[in-house]
Motif scaffolding. Structure first.
Motif, PDB file in Angstrom:
ATOM      1  N   ASN A 174     -10.020   5.138  -1.485  1.00 42.74           N
ATOM      2  CA  ASN A 174      -9.686   4.419  -0.368  1.00 42.74           C
ATOM      3  C   ASN A 174     -10.032   4.685   0.960  1.00 42.74           C
ATOM      4  OD1 ASN A 174      -8.856   2.175  -1.992  1.00 42.74           O
ATOM      5  ND2 ASN A 174      -6.527   2.880  -2.127  1.00 42.74           N
ATOM      6  N   ARG A 215       0.899  -1.156   0.001  1.00 44.05           N
ATOM      7  CA  ARG A 215       0.117   0.089  -0.005  1.00 44.05           C
ATOM      8  C   ARG A 215       0.898   1.167  -0.011  1.00 44.05           C
ATOM      9  NH1 ARG A 215      -4.975   0.200   1.296  1.00 44.05           N
ATOM     10  NH2 ARG A 215      -4.715   1.925   2.577  1.00 44.05           N
ATOM     11  N   ASP A 265      -4.921   6.028  -3.719  1.00 46.40           N
ATOM     12  CA  ASP A 265      -6.227   6.357  -4.511  1.00 46.40           C
ATOM     13  C   ASP A 265      -7.007   6.701  -3.297  1.00 46.40           C
ATOM     14  OD1 ASP A 265      -8.553   5.847  -5.649  1.00 46.40           O
ATOM     15  OD2 ASP A 265      -7.903   4.064  -6.905  1.00 46.40           O
ATOM     16  N   TRP A 275      -0.699   1.907  -3.554  1.00 46.23           N
ATOM     17  CA  TRP A 275      -2.132   1.424  -3.628  1.00 46.23           C
ATOM     18  C   TRP A 275      -3.162   2.286  -2.804  1.00 46.23           C
ATOM     19  CZ3 TRP A 275      -2.866  -4.533  -3.837  1.00 46.23           C
ATOM     20  CH2 TRP A 275      -1.940  -5.117  -5.156  1.00 46.23           C
TER      21      TRP A 275
END
Ligand SMILES: NC(=O)c1ccc[n+]([C@@H]2O[C@H](COP(=O)([O-])OP(=O)(O)OC[C@H]3O[C@@H](n4cnc5c(N)ncnc54)[C@H](O)[C@@H]3O)[C@@H](O)[C@H]2O)c1
Ligand SMILES: Nc1ncnc2c1ncn2[C@@H]1O[C@H](COP(=O)(O)OP(=O)(O)OP(=O)(O)O)[C@@H](O)[C@H]1O
Length: 294
Positions: free
Chosen positions: A294, A283, A291, A288
């Motif tokens: 999230n 992450r 974003d 990741w």
């Protein structure tokens, strides 16, 4: 506790890292040995307040060591693994580099995470490796014929593609027509293989990935295979030679050589703290978590 320290470079942030590490050592008093070239560089900059023992070759490290601390980026971690080899010494990476996917301890966390080693509050993540064999193996490989990330075959001195005939446990898989072919371990799946469209593997799964580099067979896709598979590769090319890389090391071989790859009989143990688990690293370092949904 016996600790070996490894590093390759001196940069602006080395002083702060060494200072923090030594402060923790002073609390717990381990027996510490530095890699000799790194030790000399640190001494040139007056970063050590006392003399330490040094080691120069991998033979001087034995399985009596409880830990190897590696200061650098992923490249330095890969090199540190060449000192540890089959000795089982856990490697802890302090990230002084850019990405530091394998070197999971960030500079600002040294003082909180390093003590956990002495309090035995850490896990070890065993990582499989690939070994390479072929008749008439290059001398530099006889000593060091394994890869923690991947083994790659690729073209040399030519812009034309190479053909890589591939067999799994003796069964014909494919003749890849491409710039090269990557055989990646789970650890390497976030490196070169990922850049070529390969999947990310969890670090401890029993698999390897075969990922073509820019294949012109448009339907060729990365393939996940069991890690007890024996892989055979034969390259044909317009040139007489092609390249093979094992992590950061590269050699040249004659085209047509039968290359045999399989899982190494030992693993490299990477230290893992609960705060810096693989999923957290995914992450954070592959972004990741960036974003906004999230
Ligand atoms: N196009 C690419 O993505 C590409 C090309 C060649 C090599 N590589 C990788 O570089 C490694 C050799 O490192 P180097 O320092 O000699 O080369 P380098 O200096 O070109 O660095 C390669 C980059 O790959 C990253 N990396 C290395 N291993 C990784 C891993 N397991 N997970 C996530 N990222 C990783 C490093 O952080 C670095 O940013 C090879 O084993 C290969 O995986 C990647
Ligand atoms: N001991 C160190 N002290 C300070 N900076 C370092 C040290 N070791 C490495 N670095 C910095 O990290 C850079 C990359 O190091 P290294 O070759 O180990 O990793 P890499 O493969 O390029 O991966 P990464 O993307 O993780 O940096 C070096 O050029 C340097 O700037």
């Amino acid at each position: 506790m016996k600790i070996a320290v490894y590093g390759q470079y001196y940069k602006d942030n080395t002083e702060d890292i060494i200072h923090k590490m030594i402060t923790v050592f002073e609390r717990f008093n381990p027996e510490v040995t530095f890699e000799s070239k790194f030790y000399n560089v640190l001494n040139e900059h007056n970063l050590l307040n006392k003399a330490f023992d040094t080691y120069t070759t991998h033979e001087e490290l034995d399985s009596g060591y409880n830990l190897l601390i590696c200061i650098g980026g992923d490249g330095t971690m890969l090199r540190a693994a060449t000192y540890v080899r089959n000795k089982g010494i856990p490697i802890l990476g302090i990230n002084a580099g850019r990405l530091g996917f394998l070197a999971t301890v960030q500079q600002e966390n040294i003082e909180t995470l390093l003590p956990l080693i002495f309090e035995h509050k850490y896990k070890v993540s065993p990582r499989s490796l690939l070994t390479l064999d072929y008749d008439g193996k290059a001398e530099e490989l006889n000593e060091l014929d394994y890869a923690l990330n991947e083994v790659t075959v690729s073209r040399k001195d030519t812009t034309s593609m190479i053909t890589i005939e591939t067999r799994l446990n003796g069964d014909y898989l494919n003749a890849y027509w491409a710039d090269g072919l990557i055989i990646s371990t789970p650890t390497g799946s976030t490196g070169y293989s990922l850049s070529c469209g390969g999947p990310i593997l969890m670090p401890e799964v029993n698999s390897f990935v075969i990922t073509p580099i820019a294949p012109h067979n448009l339907n060729a896709r990365p393939l996940v295979i069991q890690d007890d598979t024996e892989i055979e590769l034969i390259v044909s090319s317009r040139e007489n030679q092609h390249l093979i890389s094992l992590d950061s090391r590269i050699i040249t071989v004659e085209t047509g050589t039968v290359l045999r790859l399989k899982k190494a009989p030992f693993k490299i143990n990477l230290v893992e703290f609960p705060q810096e688990k693989f999923l957290v690293t995914l992450r954070k370092k592959l972004l990741w978590g960036e974003d906004k949904r999230n």
